[in-house]
Every structure is written in C-alpha cells, then in structure tokens.
Design a protein around this motif. Structure first.
Motif, PDB file in Angstrom:
ATOM      1  N   GLU A 125       0.931  -1.093  -0.093  1.00 16.42           N
ATOM      2  CA  GLU A 125       0.162   0.102   0.016  1.00 16.42           C
ATOM      3  C   GLU A 125       0.804   1.401   0.044  1.00 16.42           C
ATOM      4  OE1 GLU A 125      -2.832  -0.072   3.208  1.00 16.42           O
ATOM      5  OE2 GLU A 125      -3.163  -2.155   2.989  1.00 16.42           O
ATOM      6  N   GLU A 126       0.699   2.290  -0.937  1.00 14.29           N
ATOM      7  CA  GLU A 126       1.139   3.505  -0.756  1.00 14.29           C
ATOM      8  C   GLU A 126       0.384   4.509  -0.242  1.00 14.29           C
ATOM      9  OE1 GLU A 126       2.824   4.707  -4.852  1.00 14.29           O
ATOM     10  OE2 GLU A 126       3.386   2.846  -5.524  1.00 14.29           O
ATOM     11  N   ARG A 127       0.820   5.159   0.773  1.00  9.25           N
ATOM     12  CA  ARG A 127       0.193   5.948   1.620  1.00  9.25           C
ATOM     13  C   ARG A 127       1.005   7.334   1.737  1.00  9.25           C
ATOM     14  NH1 ARG A 127      -1.615   2.449   6.898  1.00  9.25           N
ATOM     15  NH2 ARG A 127      -3.305   0.814   5.927  1.00  9.25           N
ATOM     16  N   LYS A 128       0.159   8.468   2.331  1.00 10.90           N
ATOM     17  CA  LYS A 128       0.784   9.595   2.542  1.00 10.90           C
ATOM     18  C   LYS A 128       0.080  10.192   3.773  1.00 10.90           C
ATOM     19  CE  LYS A 128       1.773  11.127  -2.335  1.00 10.90           C
ATOM     20  NZ  LYS A 128       3.121  11.006  -2.099  1.00 10.90           N
ATOM     21  N   VAL A 129       0.834  10.785   4.680  1.00 12.61           N
ATOM     22  CA  VAL A 129       0.643  11.492   5.665  1.00 12.61           C
ATOM     23  C   VAL A 129       0.527  12.908   5.694  1.00 12.61           C
ATOM     24  CG1 VAL A 129       2.737  11.049   6.991  1.00 12.61           C
ATOM     25  CG2 VAL A 129       0.738  11.610   8.352  1.00 12.61           C
TER      26      VAL A 129
ATOM     27  N   SER B 257       2.720  16.950   2.200  1.00 13.14           N
ATOM     28  CA  SER B 257       2.658  15.303   2.627  1.00 13.14           C
ATOM     29  C   SER B 257       3.657  14.695   2.541  1.00 13.14           C
ATOM     30  CB  SER B 257       1.483  14.751   1.726  1.00 13.14           C
ATOM     31  OG  SER B 257       2.030  14.605   0.328  1.00 13.14           O
TER      32      SER B 257
ATOM     33  N   GLY C  54       5.348  10.445   2.111  1.00 18.79           N
ATOM     34  CA  GLY C  54       4.780   9.296   1.546  1.00 18.79           C
ATOM     35  C   GLY C  54       5.589   8.130   2.355  1.00 18.79           C
TER      36      GLY C  54
ATOM     37  N   PHE D  30       3.427   0.479   3.097  1.00 16.88           N
ATOM     38  CA  PHE D  30       2.983  -0.233   4.178  1.00 16.88           C
ATOM     39  C   PHE D  30       2.436  -1.699   3.905  1.00 16.88           C
ATOM     40  CE2 PHE D  30      -1.009  -1.219   6.695  1.00 16.88           C
ATOM     41  CZ  PHE D  30      -0.212  -1.291   8.134  1.00 16.88           C
TER      42      PHE D  30
ATOM     43  N   ASP E  30       0.267   7.966  12.387  1.00 19.40           N
ATOM     44  CA  ASP E  30      -0.672   7.670  11.216  1.00 19.40           C
ATOM     45  C   ASP E  30      -0.957   6.342  11.173  1.00 19.40           C
ATOM     46  OD1 ASP E  30      -2.206   8.917   8.842  1.00 19.40           O
ATOM     47  OD2 ASP E  30      -1.007   7.415   7.583  1.00 19.40           O
ATOM     48  N   VAL E  31      -0.154   5.399  11.050  1.00 23.38           N
ATOM     49  CA  VAL E  31      -0.427   3.994  11.152  1.00 23.38           C
ATOM     50  C   VAL E  31      -1.064   3.517  12.240  1.00 23.38           C
ATOM     51  CG1 VAL E  31       0.649   1.679  11.266  1.00 23.38           C
ATOM     52  CG2 VAL E  31       1.726   3.397   9.721  1.00 23.38           C
TER      53      VAL E  31
ATOM     54  N   ARG F 289      -4.591   4.711  11.806  1.00 21.81           N
ATOM     55  CA  ARG F 289      -5.524   3.627  10.795  1.00 21.81           C
ATOM     56  C   ARG F 289      -5.827   2.511  11.256  1.00 21.81           C
ATOM     57  NH1 ARG F 289      -4.670   5.443   4.845  1.00 21.81           N
ATOM     58  NH2 ARG F 289      -3.436   7.484   5.026  1.00 21.81           N
TER      59      ARG F 289
END
Length: 262
Positions: free
Chosen positions: A5-9, A15, A17, A20, A94-95, A98
């Motif tokens: 999974e590509e995520r951004k915070v 942001s 990147g 995950f 952030d993780v 979530r």
C-alpha cells in the motif's frame, strides 16, 4: 509479489509518503525499514514483508526524498535538523490511527545509509524503539556527550540540545550487523583522519568500535547493556548479497522476536 500500500500523511504544508504492508498474522507490532542512498524502498519491502508478515509484523517504510531529505542519515530535512525524524514519527502515528491502536514502540532496521538514520533516530527517541538493527552503517554517532552531534551526542549548532536521552538509549536492545567482507574503502564510505582514528578505516572496524563504545558507555553509567554484534557471512557491503547470502532478513526477524546471535 507482496501487495504494497502506498500511503501519504499530511506533513507541514504538504505530505510525506511511505509504504505499508499489514501483517496477515496476529500482530506483534511494526517493523520500520529505512532505505539506503539508492532509495530502493519497494525492493526492501518486498524482501522483508513475507517473513515479517508471517512473524506478525506490519511493515512500514518511509520514503525520504533526495530533494527534501538530503541529510536524512543525520535525521535532518529541509524543514529542520530533526525533520526526517519528525517525518517518521508522523508516519508511525498515522499507522496507529489507521489501525485503531495506541502508538507502541516499534522495531527499526536500516542498512548502510538507512542504518545511519536508524541508530541516530533511536538515540533521539529511545522510547519509540523496541528493537534496533544497525547493518552496514558507514559511520556512527558515538555515545559521547562531550563530542558535538553528529560525531557524538553532545550539543552542536545543528542540535543545540544534542541527544539528551543517552542513558535510555544505552539500555535499548540493539543488534549491530555487518558483512564479514565489508572492509573496502569504497566511494560511498565517509573518510576523514578523525573517523579513521576514532571509529576505524572500514565499515567492519567501525561497527566493532561503535558496539564496544556503547557497551563501555553503559558500563561507566552502571547501566545494563543489551547490544550484540553479528557478522553476516558470505557478503561485503551489498544489501542484495546480505539478503541473499548473509540471511539478513531471517537474522533481523529472529532478533526482533527475541532471538540471540547465531
């Protein structure tokens, strides 16, 4: 291939990147992977995620860009001296949000330039780190408050307060790894008369020097040291060779689960 999974915070005015991979097994926490200078983040995640997932670790890999995080090995970014470290803090928080869990200490592993970041991060934020794996670092921040950061953990222009949590760091669970053949003075190795004198002339010598320095610093403070040293067989400085021939992934997961040096 691992499904990543590509995520951004959200961070500062933009942001940050990260990659995950959630664990399919009962969770035992986060394993943070810190890339090297080549920034081969996806390759690193693909190498670690299967074994980490089976062991119960969800994998997190921050992406430090060349433009904004040029000095990430020393924890810095364009946003400030601890900018890269703050980015990792934001990612892990952030993780946790979530996943619906409270932030917990995590395991962190870095190879080469990533190992430089990992050990300095753990020195700055020891309460956030459960297990630290430092593999193939080119040079180290020594546990000496009389020497200015980044060569020691004392106050500097970059960090006026230095790294003040040295006692807490010295009791951390740390595994130092290096290839048994990592003795070349290649173009990627930082070289200076002071480093050569105080840490050694190659990565193997410097890993041994830092391990001894951490043990000694704990001893003189009457603290219990939990640092160990492990040679990766059949490899030099290549991360690919460390994974393929040195069993870097297996040794890392074993240590994160509480195993002793092989």
């Amino acid at each position: 291939m691992t499904e990543i999974e590509e995520r951004k915070v959200a961070w500062q005015d933009g942001s940050f990147g990260y990659l995950f991979v959630p664990s399919p097994a009962t969770s035992v926490g986060l394993l943070v992977l810190v890339h090297g200078q080549a920034r081969s983040v996806e390759r690193l995640v693909n190498a670690f995620a299967p074994a980490a997932g089976l062991a119960g670790f969800s994998v997190v890999a921050p992406i430090f860009s060349e433009a904004q995080h040029r000095g990430y090995q020393r924890l810095s970014a364009t946003t400030g001296p601890l900018g890269a470290a703050h980015c990792l803090n934001a990612v892990c928080d952030d993780v946790s949000r979530r996943l619906g869990t409270d932030p917990q200490p995590f395991a962190i592993v870095g190879y080469s330039a990533g190992a430089q970041f990992a050990h300095r991060y753990a020195m700055a934020y020891p309460s956030r780190v459960k297990r630290l794996i430092v593999a193939g670092a080119g040079w180290y921040t020594m546990p000496d408050p009389a020497v200015a950061f980044p060569f020691g953990c004392g106050p500097s222009i970059e960090l006026p307060d230095g790294l003040p949590q040295l006692d807490a760091f010295l009791t951390s669970h740390i595994r130092v790894m290096v290839g048994e053949g990592d003795v070349e003075r290649d173009a990627g190795l930082r070289v200076s008369p002071a480093l050569d004198q105080h840490q050694g002339r190659n990565r193997l010598e410097r890993a041994q020097s830092w391990t001894a320095a951490v043990r000694h610093a704990a001893l003189v403070r009457d603290l219990s040291s939990h640092i160990s040293f492990e040679l990766l067989p059949n490899c030099g400085h290549s991360a690919a060779a460390a994974i393929r021939s040195g069993k870097f992934v297996e040794r890392t997961i074993d240590f994160c689960l509480g195993g002793a040096a092989r």
